[in-house]
Structures are given as structure tokens and as C-alpha cells.
Scaffold this motif. Structure first.
Motif, PDB file in Angstrom:
ATOM      1  N   UNK A 135      -1.736  -0.521   3.038  1.00  0.00           N
ATOM      2  CA  UNK A 135      -0.993  -0.748   1.805  1.00  0.00           C
ATOM      3  C   UNK A 135      -0.611  -2.215   1.744  1.00  0.00           C
ATOM      4  N   UNK A 136      -0.604  -2.754   0.553  1.00  0.00           N
ATOM      5  CA  UNK A 136      -0.266  -4.162   0.347  1.00  0.00           C
ATOM      6  C   UNK A 136       1.183  -4.224  -0.098  1.00  0.00           C
ATOM      7  N   UNK A 137       1.963  -5.052   0.607  1.00  0.00           N
ATOM      8  CA  UNK A 137       3.383  -5.191   0.291  1.00  0.00           C
ATOM      9  C   UNK A 137       3.769  -6.666   0.293  1.00  0.00           C
ATOM     10  N   UNK A 138       4.844  -6.970  -0.401  1.00  0.00           N
ATOM     11  CA  UNK A 138       5.381  -8.334  -0.413  1.00  0.00           C
ATOM     12  C   UNK A 138       6.365  -8.462   0.741  1.00  0.00           C
ATOM     13  N   UNK A 139       6.181  -9.496   1.552  1.00  0.00           N
ATOM     14  CA  UNK A 139       7.043  -9.722   2.708  1.00  0.00           C
ATOM     15  C   UNK A 139       7.407 -11.199   2.799  1.00  0.00           C
ATOM     16  N   UNK A 140       8.374 -11.490   3.652  1.00  0.00           N
ATOM     17  CA  UNK A 140       8.762 -12.867   3.908  1.00  0.00           C
ATOM     18  C   UNK A 140       7.600 -13.597   4.589  1.00  0.00           C
ATOM     19  N   UNK A 141       7.298 -14.788   4.112  1.00  0.00           N
ATOM     20  CA  UNK A 141       6.205 -15.585   4.665  1.00  0.00           C
ATOM     21  C   UNK A 141       6.390 -15.766   6.170  1.00  0.00           C
ATOM     22  N   UNK A 142       5.312 -15.544   6.903  1.00  0.00           N
ATOM     23  CA  UNK A 142       5.332 -15.745   8.344  1.00  0.00           C
ATOM     24  C   UNK A 142       5.785 -14.543   9.158  1.00  0.00           C
ATOM     25  N   UNK A 143       6.067 -13.418   8.498  1.00  0.00           N
ATOM     26  CA  UNK A 143       6.510 -12.224   9.221  1.00  0.00           C
ATOM     27  C   UNK A 143       5.390 -11.757  10.163  1.00  0.00           C
ATOM     28  N   UNK A 144       5.715 -11.438  11.416  1.00  0.00           N
ATOM     29  CA  UNK A 144       4.693 -10.957  12.354  1.00  0.00           C
ATOM     30  C   UNK A 144       4.035  -9.672  11.844  1.00  0.00           C
ATOM     31  N   UNK A 145       2.756  -9.489  12.154  1.00  0.00           N
ATOM     32  CA  UNK A 145       2.008  -8.339  11.641  1.00  0.00           C
ATOM     33  C   UNK A 145       2.604  -7.008  12.078  1.00  0.00           C
ATOM     34  N   UNK A 146       3.123  -6.920  13.288  1.00  0.00           N
ATOM     35  CA  UNK A 146       3.708  -5.640  13.714  1.00  0.00           C
ATOM     36  C   UNK A 146       4.919  -5.279  12.868  1.00  0.00           C
ATOM     37  N   UNK A 147       5.670  -6.273  12.409  1.00  0.00           N
ATOM     38  CA  UNK A 147       6.811  -6.012  11.537  1.00  0.00           C
ATOM     39  C   UNK A 147       6.342  -5.604  10.144  1.00  0.00           C
ATOM     40  N   UNK A 148       5.244  -6.201   9.674  1.00  0.00           N
ATOM     41  CA  UNK A 148       4.674  -5.817   8.380  1.00  0.00           C
ATOM     42  C   UNK A 148       4.240  -4.356   8.438  1.00  0.00           C
ATOM     43  N   UNK A 149       3.560  -3.972   9.527  1.00  0.00           N
ATOM     44  CA  UNK A 149       3.109  -2.588   9.680  1.00  0.00           C
ATOM     45  C   UNK A 149       4.293  -1.624   9.735  1.00  0.00           C
ATOM     46  N   UNK A 150       5.353  -1.987  10.430  1.00  0.00           N
ATOM     47  CA  UNK A 150       6.536  -1.142  10.520  1.00  0.00           C
ATOM     48  C   UNK A 150       7.207  -0.991   9.152  1.00  0.00           C
ATOM     49  N   UNK A 151       7.298  -2.073   8.403  1.00  0.00           N
ATOM     50  CA  UNK A 151       7.886  -2.015   7.069  1.00  0.00           C
ATOM     51  C   UNK A 151       7.040  -1.132   6.153  1.00  0.00           C
ATOM     52  N   UNK A 152       5.716  -1.259   6.243  1.00  0.00           N
ATOM     53  CA  UNK A 152       4.833  -0.406   5.441  1.00  0.00           C
ATOM     54  C   UNK A 152       5.075   1.059   5.776  1.00  0.00           C
ATOM     55  N   UNK A 153       5.219   1.384   7.052  1.00  0.00           N
ATOM     56  CA  UNK A 153       5.477   2.759   7.470  1.00  0.00           C
ATOM     57  C   UNK A 153       6.803   3.262   6.902  1.00  0.00           C
ATOM     58  N   UNK A 154       7.834   2.445   6.981  1.00  0.00           N
ATOM     59  CA  UNK A 154       9.140   2.855   6.448  1.00  0.00           C
ATOM     60  C   UNK A 154       9.064   3.112   4.948  1.00  0.00           C
ATOM     61  N   UNK A 155       8.354   2.232   4.217  1.00  0.00           N
ATOM     62  CA  UNK A 155       8.214   2.421   2.773  1.00  0.00           C
ATOM     63  C   UNK A 155       7.440   3.699   2.467  1.00  0.00           C
TER      64      UNK A 155
END
Length: 54
Positions: A27-47
Motif C-alpha cells: 500500500x502507498x502511504x504518505x510519510x515523513x521524509x526519510x522514515x526507515x522502511x521498517x517503520x513505513x511497513x509498521x505504519x501501513x500495517x496499523x492503517x
């Protein structure tokens, strides 16, 4: 997965990133620039977990 980023017009501190769910769905989500990929994946899971089932 190759990390791809795309800046969000008008919001230079935000970028669009792909988050990968445990089943491999992306899934494509808007995140803070430079966020580590594992945090992006965790945020996607929470959403994804917050989306009501039909």
C-alpha cells in the motif's frame, strides 16, 4: 523491494512510500521524509488493521 520515494507537492517534508503488509500486499502511504522502511511497513500495517471490514 526497491525503496521508491516521491515528494508530495507542497509538503516537502512528506513523501509517498510503499508499505508491505505481512501477506505481501503493498500500500502507498504518505510519510515523513526519510522514515526507515521498517517503520513505513509498521505504519501501513496499523492503517490496514484500522480499516473496517465490509
Amino acid at each position: 523491494m526497491a525503496e521508491s520515494t516521491e515528494p508530495v507537492r507542497g509538503l516537502p517534508e512528506v513523501e509517498m512510500r510503499e508499505g508491505v503488509l505481512p501477506d505481501g500486499t503493498r500500500m502507498v502511504i504518505a510519510v515523513k521524509r526519510g522514515m526507515p522502511q521498517d517503520e513505513v511497513d509498521l505504519l501501513a500495517l496499523k492503517l490496514w488493521q484500522e480499516v473496517p471490514e465490509s
